[in-house]
Each structure stands twice: as C-alpha cells, then as structure tokens.
Design an enzyme around this catalytic site. Structure first.
Site, PDB file in Angstrom:
ATOM      1  N   LYS A 281       0.834  -1.197   0.000  1.00  0.00           N
ATOM      2  CA  LYS A 281       0.000   0.000   0.000  1.00  0.00           C
ATOM      3  C   LYS A 281       0.874   1.254   0.000  1.00  0.00           C
ATOM      4  O   LYS A 281       2.037   1.216   0.425  1.00  0.00           O
ATOM      5  CB  LYS A 281      -0.883   0.026   1.256  1.00  0.00           C
ATOM      6  CG  LYS A 281      -1.973  -1.033   1.300  1.00  0.00           C
ATOM      7  CD  LYS A 281      -2.747  -0.934   2.606  1.00  0.00           C
ATOM      8  CE  LYS A 281      -3.841  -1.990   2.683  1.00  0.00           C
ATOM      9  NZ  LYS A 281      -4.955  -1.690   1.762  1.00  0.00           N
ATOM     10  N   ASP A 292      -8.036  -2.627  10.031  1.00  0.00           N
ATOM     11  CA  ASP A 292      -8.523  -3.661   9.119  1.00  0.00           C
ATOM     12  C   ASP A 292      -9.064  -4.882   9.866  1.00  0.00           C
ATOM     13  O   ASP A 292      -9.548  -5.824   9.243  1.00  0.00           O
ATOM     14  CB  ASP A 292      -7.411  -4.084   8.152  1.00  0.00           C
ATOM     15  CG  ASP A 292      -7.948  -4.489   6.790  1.00  0.00           C
ATOM     16  OD1 ASP A 292      -9.077  -4.093   6.457  1.00  0.00           O
ATOM     17  OD2 ASP A 292      -7.244  -5.201   6.060  1.00  0.00           O
ATOM     18  N   GLU A 353      -6.594  -9.402   0.308  1.00  0.00           N
ATOM     19  CA  GLU A 353      -6.369 -10.567   1.169  1.00  0.00           C
ATOM     20  C   GLU A 353      -7.545 -10.869   2.088  1.00  0.00           C
ATOM     21  O   GLU A 353      -7.702 -12.001   2.551  1.00  0.00           O
ATOM     22  CB  GLU A 353      -5.095 -10.358   2.009  1.00  0.00           C
ATOM     23  CG  GLU A 353      -5.270  -9.560   3.288  1.00  0.00           C
ATOM     24  CD  GLU A 353      -5.802  -8.146   3.069  1.00  0.00           C
ATOM     25  OE1 GLU A 353      -6.577  -7.674   3.913  1.00  0.00           O
ATOM     26  OE2 GLU A 353      -5.451  -7.513   2.061  1.00  0.00           O
ATOM     27  N   ARG A 355     -10.647 -11.211   1.541  1.00  0.00           N
ATOM     28  CA  ARG A 355     -11.536 -12.242   0.993  1.00  0.00           C
ATOM     29  C   ARG A 355     -10.900 -13.632   1.086  1.00  0.00           C
ATOM     30  O   ARG A 355     -11.603 -14.629   1.115  1.00  0.00           O
ATOM     31  CB  ARG A 355     -11.902 -11.884  -0.442  1.00  0.00           C
ATOM     32  CG  ARG A 355     -10.764 -11.842  -1.417  1.00  0.00           C
ATOM     33  CD  ARG A 355     -11.053 -10.967  -2.625  1.00  0.00           C
ATOM     34  NE  ARG A 355     -11.062  -9.545  -2.274  1.00  0.00           N
ATOM     35  CZ  ARG A 355     -11.333  -8.561  -3.128  1.00  0.00           C
ATOM     36  NH1 ARG A 355     -11.640  -8.848  -4.388  1.00  0.00           N
ATOM     37  NH2 ARG A 355     -11.318  -7.308  -2.741  1.00  0.00           N
TER      38      ARG A 355
END
Length: 497
Positions: A281, A292, A353, A355
């Site tokens: 990122k 997250d 990631e 999912r």
C-alpha cells in the site's frame, strides 16, 4: 456510567442538571413547560433573551435556577415538533451530551424521551441516548503515559424521568439493551484503536478467551495454524505467510437457546495490520490499516452484547485473524492457493487478502448448520467511493435476510445500503489458471469482492457487510466507531423476539 429511572415531581426533584426539550419557535416540551411555570416564566425569558429558537441541536445551559434543588437546567433544541425525526433527535441528544459533559455535573436527569419521534418507543429513545452519551464520553487513553492523562468527565450517573412507575418497563428495557450495545461498541473501539504491535492475532484471541470466562453461556476456542492445515485452509494460511505472527481462527459459541436450535453465525475479518503484502500500500495513511480488523472487533463486541443481554438464541462468532505483510515467504501476484472448499484461487493482488481469510471462514461456518451467516469486513475502498462513510455496503444471496438487516440498520441508525451481486459481475473473476481470481478489475470493486465470497456461501443464507467506510473515522477525529455492533445486535434482538 450508571443509568436508572427516576419517578419524582419537579418540586421534589434534586439533581446537578435537568435536561429538557424545546421545540422551534421556543415552544417548550411538557417537562420544560411545567418547569417554566414553577420558575415563573424564567426559562421562556432566558430563551428569548439569548435568542435561542429551539432548532435541532440548539442548547442553553441555565445555572443557578430558583429553588436550590436543581443546580442547572439544560434546554435542548429539538426543531419543529411535527418534523422531529431520527436524525434530528440524535443531533439534539449529541448536542445535549456535549454540553453536559463539559458542565461539570456528576449527576443528571433527562426528560428528552418524553417527546414523540415518529413511531419510536421509549425503549428506542433510551437506547439512542445511552449509545450517544457513551460514544461522547469515550476516551482511548490506554497507550498514553500518565503525564498525558487529561481530566476525565465528572458525569457518572444519568437518570430518565418518569411520570409514573407504570412507564418504567420499556425504559428499563432500553437501559438494559442500550448499556449492552454501548459496552459492545466500546470493546470493539478499544480493540480497533490499539496499534498493530499490540493487537496482534494472538492478542485478539486472548481477549476473546477472556470474554469466554466472563459469561457462562459463552465458549471460546482458538484454532492454530496446525489446525487450519489439517482443515485445508490454504487461503487463510497463505495470507499469514508473510508475517512472523501466526494466524488464529477465533471461535465464539454463545448458547442462549433451549434444545438444539440452529445458530446465527457472524464472521468478522481480523486483519490486525494490512500493509498490502507484496502489493504494498502507499505510505500515506497506512497507519489506519490497524483498523482492518474492525470486522472481527465488531463481531466480538456484538457477541459480548448478546451475552450480556442473555438473548434466547444461539450465536457463533468466527474471527479469522492474521497480518498481511511483505516477506520472502509472502504471497506473490500470480500465486495460486487452494481454499478449504477446494476452490483454487489465483492471487492477482496480494492486497485483496481479506476475501482470502473470509472464504475459509465461510466454509468452516457450514459445520454449524446455520440459520444465516453474516460476514463483516473492512473489505474494499471501492465501497467508500460508492457509498461514502454513512452507510455500510450490504450484499447477499437472500432477499429476506438483506431486508431484515436493512430494517435493523434503520432502527439503530447504523444504516446499510444494498448493492447487487448479479451473475454478470462473476465474469470479472475469471482466471486462466485457477478456478477464480481474487480481484475483478477496477469496476465495481466492492461488488466483485462480494461475488468472490458468494462462491463460498452457496449452502446457506448469507449476507456481507462492507464496513470500510463506517468502521473508523479519519482526520482530526480519527478512531474506531464501534459499528456495526448496533446493527448486528438489533438484528439478533429481532430474531429473538
């Protein structure tokens, strides 16, 4: 904070601060009107003198009122009586509690719940008050030194004024539910606000295990990487390969129903820090990727609220927890992994990631023979682009389930907006080398992410909440919000009714 009901006359009432309402054009709500008569028109005169119209969110704090038993009166604008809706009521409550917090009062009595807000009952109005007050009082100081500690608010007790004890039942219900939801939100916020070097997957698991010791009906267990390997959770394990922190799959089982009733399953994404992996990122705002795991924190908070209320149903919480970091052993773009369901996945972007850990948790959920499964995840920035930061994105394979969640969101004002997951979008996930790709290109990113998950949810009713825009605030007010704890808990309250 302590909450209770109070049945008393205004002549006998004693408190540091009495909170009453005033509608637009300085029309006093019933308790304010009675108090004004007791004070020979003082409140009306002060409203006019200070040019306070009574618009939603207006406030006027009156000190040194006559009689000596009530130290302060806080007049709160409610807007037009006939237009008092949920948004205006919440705005007025938030404004009132901001002034109350700064007033120095230790004890307050509120009469704001006496006003009509559409068809909302007293229990709903009390819940809103408690949730908003607790949110306003929330302070995250755990990581600051003693020298940085500021003075906490003095307020420690809020009572709700009743005309009669016969009015107490719905108010007491609102207090019980409001406190449980607020406690769940506080837990979710605390977990979310912790830095990634503290709130690791192991730490998250430890907090869940502690919760299991607090409630008799709650059993908590943790699957280690060796357990996941035996189950074939190749997708989840692949995400953890780039981190020195081992992955955990936290399982919270609340049994409140008699017999062998099927459970509702909540799954929360628990990425305790997401640097993106090899698909790194940008540096700007990467610190916010500690949030997250807010899906996982929200599920843990919701389970705590359910256990505190003792709801008569069975609920399972699953939190796949991991970090996503770049390393010599991390996933690479183009890698192919095999999920627990046996579906192979081509990882075109290692930053997609969430999912990957959710799909194995969805497959694991099948063993509980669930009534319904709801997964919660800060899954896509695309959801923020599409919906902004007011509603969470909602997608699912069952219309009734999605409608139930929508209604729960409207009740709590923890709202959602449903988006389609038509088969047309599945075409974007085609891979030349595996059963499915983990991204579907730039178009409809939040939808294709849900379409990916839907492939692992074909055996049960399923809904997906994308909370990327609602789980935390950025900027000067940066911090976790505790959403969607109110939504999830209301959905379960409705199922238990």
């Amino acid at each position: 904070m302590e909450y209770s009901t109070r049945t008393d006359t205004l002549e006998r009432l004693s408190t540091d601060c009495l909170i009453v309402g005033v509608f637009q054009k300085r029309k006093l709500a019933p308790t304010a009107e009675a108090l004004d008569a007791l004070f020979d028109g003082l409140l009306a005169r002060l409203l006019k003198r200070d040019d306070v119209e009574g618009k939603a969110g207006d406030t006027l704090l009156v000190n040194h009122v006559p009689g000596g038993r009530i130290d302060r009166v806080l007049l709160v604008g409610l807007g037009k009586r006939e237009e008092l809706n949920v948004a205006a009521y919440r705005k007025s409550l938030a404004a009132a509690f901001k002034v109350l917090k700064e007033s120095g009062a230790k004890h307050a009595v509120s009469a704001l719940h006496e006003v009509e807000v559409g068809q909302r009952g007293a229990d709903w109005k009390i819940r809103q008050a408690i949730e908003l007050l607790e949110s306003g009082l929330y302070r995250f100081q755990e990581m600051k030194g003693a020298s940085a500690e500021d003075h906490p608010p003095r307020l420690s007790r809020l009572q709700f004024l009743l005309a009669s004890d016969q009015d107490a039942a719905p108010v007491e219900t609102g207090i019980r539910e409001g406190q449980a939801i607020a406690h769940g939100m506080t837990l979710a916020r605390n977990l979310g606000n912790l830095p990634g070097n503290v709130c690791t997957p192991a730490y998250l698991a430890e907090q869940a295990l502690k919760l299991g010791k607090e409630y008799k009906k709650l059993k908590v267990s943790v699957l280690e990487e060796s357990d996941m390997e035996e189950l074939g959770m190749g997708a989840l394990l692949s995400v953890a390969r780039g981190s020195r922190q081992p992955a955990k799959l936290i399982v919270l089982e609340y049994r409140g129903a008699a017999g062998k009733a099927k459970p509702y399953v909540l799954i929360g994404k628990g990425l305790t820090f997401d640097a993106g992996g090899i698909s790194l990122k940008p540096a700007a705002n990467m610190d916010e990727m500690k949030y997250d795991m807010c899906g996982g924190a929200g599920v843990i908070g919701a389970i705590q609220a359910v256990a505190e209320m003792g709801l008569p149903l069975n609920v399972v919480g699953l939190v796949p927890a991991s970090e996503n970091l770049p390393d010599g052993n991390a996933n690479k773009p183009g890698d192919i992994v095999r999920s627990m369901a046996g579906i192979t996945i081509e990882i075109l972007n290692t930053d997609a990631e969430g999912r990957l850990i959710l799909c194995d948790a969805l497959t694991y959920a099948k063993r509980f023979d669930p009534v319904a499964v709801i997964d919660v995840a800060t899954l896509t920035g695309a959801c923020i682009v599409a919906l902004g930061r007011h509603p969470s994105g909602l997608m699912g394979n069952d219309d009734a389930l999605c409608e139930q969640l929508t209604r729960a969101g409207e009740t709590t004002w923890d709202r959602v907006w449903r988006m389609p997951i038509w088969d047309d979008y599945q075409e974007q996930l085609k891979s030349n080398f595996a059963d499915v790709a983990n991204i579907g290109g730039p178009d409809g990113g939040s939808i294709t992410a849900a379409c990916f998950l839907s492939r692992f949810a074909k055996d049960f009713k399923w809904a997906h909440l994308d909370i990327a825009g609602t789980a935390w605030k950025t900027g000067a007010d940066k911090g976790a919000t505790g959403r969607p704890v109110p939504l999830l808990v209301q959905y379960l309250i409705d199922r238990a009714a």
